[in-house]
Structures are given as structure tokens and as C-alpha cells.
Design an enzyme around this catalytic site. Structure first.
Site, PDB file in Angstrom:
ATOM      1  N   GLU A 385       0.833  -1.198   0.000  1.00  0.00           N
ATOM      2  CA  GLU A 385       0.000   0.000   0.000  1.00  0.00           C
ATOM      3  C   GLU A 385       0.877   1.261   0.000  1.00  0.00           C
ATOM      4  O   GLU A 385       1.157   1.791   1.066  1.00  0.00           O
ATOM      5  CB  GLU A 385      -0.929  -0.022   1.216  1.00  0.00           C
ATOM      6  CG  GLU A 385      -1.809  -1.258   1.248  1.00  0.00           C
ATOM      7  CD  GLU A 385      -2.734  -1.327   2.450  1.00  0.00           C
ATOM      8  OE1 GLU A 385      -3.028  -0.279   3.063  1.00  0.00           O
ATOM      9  OE2 GLU A 385      -3.157  -2.429   2.784  1.00  0.00           O
ATOM     10  N   TYR A 452     -13.209  -0.290   0.586  1.00  0.00           N
ATOM     11  CA  TYR A 452     -13.659   0.233   1.877  1.00  0.00           C
ATOM     12  C   TYR A 452     -12.685   1.335   2.279  1.00  0.00           C
ATOM     13  O   TYR A 452     -11.686   1.591   1.583  1.00  0.00           O
ATOM     14  CB  TYR A 452     -13.728  -0.874   2.938  1.00  0.00           C
ATOM     15  CG  TYR A 452     -12.579  -1.854   2.919  1.00  0.00           C
ATOM     16  CD1 TYR A 452     -11.305  -1.492   3.351  1.00  0.00           C
ATOM     17  CD2 TYR A 452     -12.765  -3.153   2.452  1.00  0.00           C
ATOM     18  CE1 TYR A 452     -10.262  -2.386   3.339  1.00  0.00           C
ATOM     19  CE2 TYR A 452     -11.725  -4.063   2.429  1.00  0.00           C
ATOM     20  CZ  TYR A 452     -10.470  -3.681   2.872  1.00  0.00           C
ATOM     21  OH  TYR A 452      -9.421  -4.574   2.848  1.00  0.00           O
TER      22      TYR A 452
END
Length: 610
Positions: A385, A452
Site C-alpha cells: 500500500e 472500503y
């Protein structure tokens, strides 16, 4: 997915200014001489089609000799066909009539320049009665000089793992056709003079959508051929009719959360999943390393805590989560387990590791397949990430790094599973655009799309918004921050739908100091949470702040001065219906310990996917 001794979640996605866009379907040429030397054309194509809806794109081009200061595009849709989320332009609707006007940055077009606008639509219809700058969509030539007809009978020839051969019947034009423009998933990939083209360098096992337009000797482009779908050979990941049902099990959950492998059995969840991602291993010093060795391989379990009712002994060679997972697999041989590396906290080491991809992959392979836990892991999940973008830290490896990483790991892991968790930031120029996820997909079994954490109380004053919207809605704080936009963007880049898993969060995000029930209200800060402000497990929120509304396919709740958004069994079921409609490979969730004691969210995923 996040790492650390407590749950770590994706912080807010970087906001990008995103305007709005337009439809998809046919290619239609539009002419507009606002001045004698000012001419424009627009072409319309479907970039994707999933039966009840589609993705579309208009290309507006200045075909004249003077700069166009602005433009306006109009068209009609038949009843039952509508425009939903859109980008790069503003779209107004009056009944079945649509008007698109440009954003500030793309309204001026120099001669020969073009801009694209896109949208997602519902229904089967095609646009009609097109006008650009008030003139009919009949080409950019002089009055009485019609544009070419649409090419006919688009069909495939030879299809391989990496190429698709196309051919079509010629278009007609009074002055003759000079060339044909070939579009793949809404993007022009070739201009040819004949009536055939071989598209190469494709991903195996991937479906593509093609259309063709003709251009005459006056430079006018006609309408598009019908859209043809074709899929390359190879690359199958899941047997027909099966869906991946994957959950993340957190290494640190055995501490404060008191969630152990046996809880997957007592909740009934073990019978309703297909895969487990064990989170997380670390990435440091250019290698994969174990995260918490005590929790993973040393923690002793008593008989009542153990999956099979047998206590660990002081001298057995393997204890901890790894031994419990081996016992779970023995009782449930259908379950596959992957070791996930990285997460929000431990992604910082990927950039260094990718300076030597082969050595990085080898270190991970040796750790995942260590003889001490032989038979436990069926593959690896890479949770970076984010490649060539910013998360907790920023990476500048370049867009090709994602493809390079997946290729290196596939080469080393062979027929073991190789997957990755990837961003869902579909904003214009956002994280999906920063790395070559399509290039990496050919080496992956699937991608876990983290749909999300789009919105949360890191924006302490609001506006309140659902953290996991399925689609866009009026008033959404950021365009491109919803599940459907992410899925459609990844598919448009050429990633096969069955390689994408939809993400579900087993938690909610909330604000305090809120007086407005509906989304969009102001706040004074994050709501209190047991482990972190602004976040709470579903099992805790459900009885404390029950849902009293839904928006964009997810639930929200206003109780006292707090406002929360989270998924319920009902909204999970609707999201699973969406996943099946889109042809996705399945769904995954973060993470097991957020569910109720009887696993009601896992049950909703299982029954929803079938």
C-alpha cells in the site's frame, strides 16, 4: 488490510479533483461549425457491458483549424436507460435528454486535440438525436457531405493467449474511406487502412470489448460498429460456478481481541469460506520475514482452546496460530491458506525489496514453504500500500513495478497461489492510475480490491459519508471513491472480472458531534472506538448504534450525536448480488474478529455468492 499489534486500516485516499463524464455504446460523429473554420466531432463507444448496465465514453475532437473555446454535447436515451456516475464533464438530465458540458480544464480544444468523458449507465439503450454545439451529429464536413457509415459484421479470427484477430465489413462513403479506427475497451489502439487488425500483447484469459469506426478522406468519422466481446485463451482461475470467499485472519488478534483459529469453527465460518489470508508477514531488508513469531509459531494452546481439542505440549516443534491453522485445514480440506505480507504498517519495505525482484521472491518462497510448517500455506498474498504512490510512506518505483513484482513471484511460486491486495481509488489520476495493475494481473490468481475506507473521521469535521459505498450518489465527497467505479476502471484497463474480488469491511467508521441523520452532515471529530477513534467492530456497533438508513448500497446509523456507516447482512447480500452480476471472482473481508459470535456477516457472503 493493515499490519501491526492492533488493527491498522487504510487511511484516507488522496483526494483528486474529479469532474464528470459521459456515456458509452456506439461511435457517433458530430459536427459543429461555430465559425467557418471551427469544427468538432464526437465519438461514442461502449467500453464494457454487463447486461443490466454498461460503461461508456465520448471522445470530443477539434477537427477544425481554430481553437474551440467550449463545447456542448447533447443526446437522448430511450426510457429505461440512464446515466449514473460520470467524470471529466458535467451531465444534466431533462427527462430522457442529456446535456454534457466540459470541466474547466477540458473545455478549450486546440486544432487536432481531443478530450474524453465517461460514465456508467444502466439499461440496454443506445444514444440518439445527437448534437454538438447545437448541430446534428452528421459529421464534421460541409453541409451535404455525410460521414461514413458504420463498419459492419465485426468478428474474430484467430485467438491466442495474448492476441485477438479482428475483421469487419467495409463502411461506405461518397468520397471514400481513408482509414478505420479500432477501439479496445474504449481506447483507440490502431488506425488501419484495411478491414482487419490483429491486437497483440494482451493478457491471457481476459475479455476485451472492441468496436471500429471509419474515417473518410475529408477527415469525418462515422458511427461505431456494434461492440464485439472476445476473450483470450488461458488464464482460468476458478472453476465455473465457484466463487472465492476469503477472510483475513490477523496475527495480533489472539491478544486483546481474544480471537483464535478455533473461533472460525465455533462461529460456523470455517464451513462457509474457501480461503484465509494470514496477516501479516513483514517486508524488511529486501526480504519477507515473520511478523510476530510468538503468536505465529510458539503460543501454547490448551485443549479447550485448540481446534481439535488436543492441548499443545512444551516440546512439540510447532505451536501457535500456524499449528492451529494446520488443524483447521485437516478438518476442512477445502480451505486454502495464503500468507499475506505488508499491510498499511509494513508496506514501507517493498520499494527496497523490489530493487532485486528475484531475490525478494525467493526469500518469500523459502519462508512461505519453510519445512517447519510444511503443508500450511497454499500461496502468498502481496499487500503493498501502494506501489508508485503514497500510503503510510511514499513509493517512487514507477508504474511498471507492479507488473515486475507479480511476474517475479509467479515465476518463483509456480502453480501456488499468487494474489495481491490493491487500491480502489478510481479518481482521475488516482492510485489505480499510478501502477500497471493490468500488466500484473496476468500473473495473479486474483486481486483483492480494497473497496472500503473511502471516507472516515480523519476528515474530523465531516461531511459524514459511508466508508464503503457500492456506487456513487448525489453529494458524495469525492468522485471515483466507490466500489463500482473501482471495478469498472480496473475492467476498462483490461483486467478480467473473474480476477477481481470485492472487499467488505467487518467494521464501521464514525463521527461524533453530528445532528443530521442523513449523510453529508458536519461533525466535531471521530466517534470513540475500543481500539482506535473513529472505528469499531460490526459486532460492537450493531447493538450500540443500530442502522436506520441505507445509501449507495451500505448502511448508516445516527444515534445520539454519533453517526456511523457499516455493512449489515442485508447490504452484504446486495453487494454479493453485484459481484455475481459483474462476473467477479468472489469477495473477501477484513477481518474475522469483527463479525458476531455466530458469523452472520460471513454467512451473508456465503449465501449471497452461493
Amino acid at each position: 488490510m493493515r499490519s501491526g499489534t492492533a488493527r491498522r486500516f487504510k487511511r484516507r485516499l488522496t483526494a483528486f479533483a474529479v469532474a464528470l463524464a459521459l456515456p458509452v455504446g456506439l461511435l457517433v460523429t458530430l459536427a459543429s461549425p461555430a465559425q467557418a473554420d471551427e469544427k468538432a466531432s464526437a465519438t461514442f463507444i461502449k467500453t464494457s457491458d454487463w447486461g443490466t448496465g454498461f460503461g461508456g465514453q465520448w471522445t470530443v475532437e477539434n477537427t477544425g483549424t481554430t481553437t474551440i473555446d467550449t463545447w456542448k454535447l447533447e443526446w437522448d436515451f430511450p426510457a429505461g436507460t440512464t446515466v449514473a456516475s460520470h467524470w471529466n464533464a458535467s451531465i444534466a438530465k431533462d427527462g430522457n435528454h442529456y446535456t454534457a458540458t466540459p470541466s474547466s480544464w477540458n473545455k478549450s480544444l486546440a486544432p487536432g486535440k481531443s478530450t474524453t468523458i465517461g460514465f456508467n449507465g444502466s439499461g440496454p439503450g443506445e444514444p440518439s438525436n445527437c448534437k454538438i454545439n447545437g448541430l446534428p451529429c452528421d459529421g464534421s464536413g460541409e453541409p451535404g457531405d455525410p460521414a461514413p457509415s458504420a463498419p459492419g459484421a465485426l468478428k474474430t479470427g484467430e485467438v491466442t493467449d495474448t492476441s485477438i484477430a479482428l475483421s469487419w465489413s467495409p463502411a461506405t462513403d461518397d468520397k471514400g474511406v481513408s482509414k478505420y479506427h479500432v477501439f479496445r475497451n474504449g481506447t483507440e489502439v490502431a488506425a488501419v487502412t484495411g478491414t482487419s487488425f490483429k491486437d497483440t500483447g494482451l493478457l491471457k484469459g481476459t475479455e476485451y470489448a472492441y468496436s471500429v469506426t471509419a474515417e473518410d478522406t475529408a477527415g469525418q468519422r462515422g458511427p461505431a460498429s456494434g461492440t464485439l466481446k472476445a476473450k483470450t485463451t488461458g488464464g482460468s482461475t476458478q472453476p465455473p460456478g465457484e466463487h472465492v470467499k476469503l477472510g483475513y485472519f490477523t496475527e495480533w488478534g489472539v491478544y486483546d481481541r481474544n480471537y483464535h483459529v478455533k473461533n472460525m469453527v465455533t462461529s460456523g465460518s470455517a464451513d462457509k469460506i474457501t480461503h484465509i489470508n494470514y496477516a501479516f508477514g513483514n517486508v524488511q531488508g529486501g526480504k519477507c520475514t515473520i511478523g510476530d513469531s510468538y503468536a505465529a509459531i510458539d503460543k501454547a494452546y490448551t485443549a479447550d482452546q485448540s481446534v481439535d481439542g488436543v492441548a499443545d505440549t512444551w516440546d512439540q516443534p510447532l505451536r501457535g496460530n500456524f499449528n492451529q491453522l494446520l488443524k483447521l485445514k485437516k478438518a476442512n480440506p477445502n480451505i486454502k491458506v495464503l500468507w499475506s505480507f505488508g499491510g498499511w504498517t509494513w508496506s514501507g519495505g517493498f520499494g527496497q525489496a523490489m530493487q532485486n525482484p528475484a531475490a525478494f521472491a525467493e526469500s518469500c518462497y523459502n519462508l512461505v514453504n519453510d519445512p517447519r510448517w510444511q503443508g500450511l500455506f497454499d500461496g502468498i498474498d502481496l499487500d503493498w500500500e501502494y506501489p508508485n504512490a503514497c500510503g503510510l510512506t511514499c513509493d517512487t518505483s514507477g508504474p511498471a513495478v507492479m507488473k515486475t513484482m507479480m511476474q517475479a513471484f509467479r515465476s518463483k511460486f509456480g502453480d501456488q497461489l499468487v494474489t495481491a491486495a490493491i487500491t480502489a481509488d478510481a479518481s482521475d489520476g488516482g492510485k489505480i492510475d499510478k501502477a500497471d495493475y493490468a500488466g500484473g494481473a496476468q500473473y495473479a490468481d486474483w486481486y483483492n480490491v480494497m473497496t472500503y475506507d473511502f471516507f472516515g473521521a480523519w476528515a474530523a469535521q465531516g461531511p459524514t459519508a459511508p466508508h464503503s459505498p457500492l456506487n456513487s450518489y448525489d453529494g458524495i465527497p469525492q468522485q471515483g471513491f466507490n466500489s463500482d467505479d473501482a471495478i469498472q476502471k480496473l475492467k476498462a484497463k483490461g483486467i478480467s472480472a473473474d480476477k477481481l474480488l470485492l472487499g467488505i469491511g467487518f467494521y464501521g467508521r464514525g463521527w461524533t458531534g453530528v445532528t443530521q441523520k442523513e449523510p453529508g452532515g458536519t461533525a466535531t471529530g471521530p466517534a470513540p472506538g475500543k481500539y482506535e477513534q473513529g472505528i469499531e467492530d460490526y459486532k460492537t456497533i450493531k447493538p450500540r448504534c443500530a442502522s436506520n438508513g441505507t445509501i449507495a448500497g451500505t448502511a448508516y446509523a445516527h444515534c445520539g450525536n454519533q453517526w456511523w456507516s457499516y455493512d449489515t447482512p442485508s447490504t452484504v447480500q446486495s453487494k454479493m448480488a453485484y459481484a455475481k452480476q459483474q462476473g467477479l471472482g468472489g469477495a473477501f473481508f477484513w477481518e474475522f474478529s469483527g463479525d458476531t459470535a455466530n458469523g452472520e456477516l460471513v454467512s451473508a457472503i456465503n449465501s449471497g455468492l452461493g
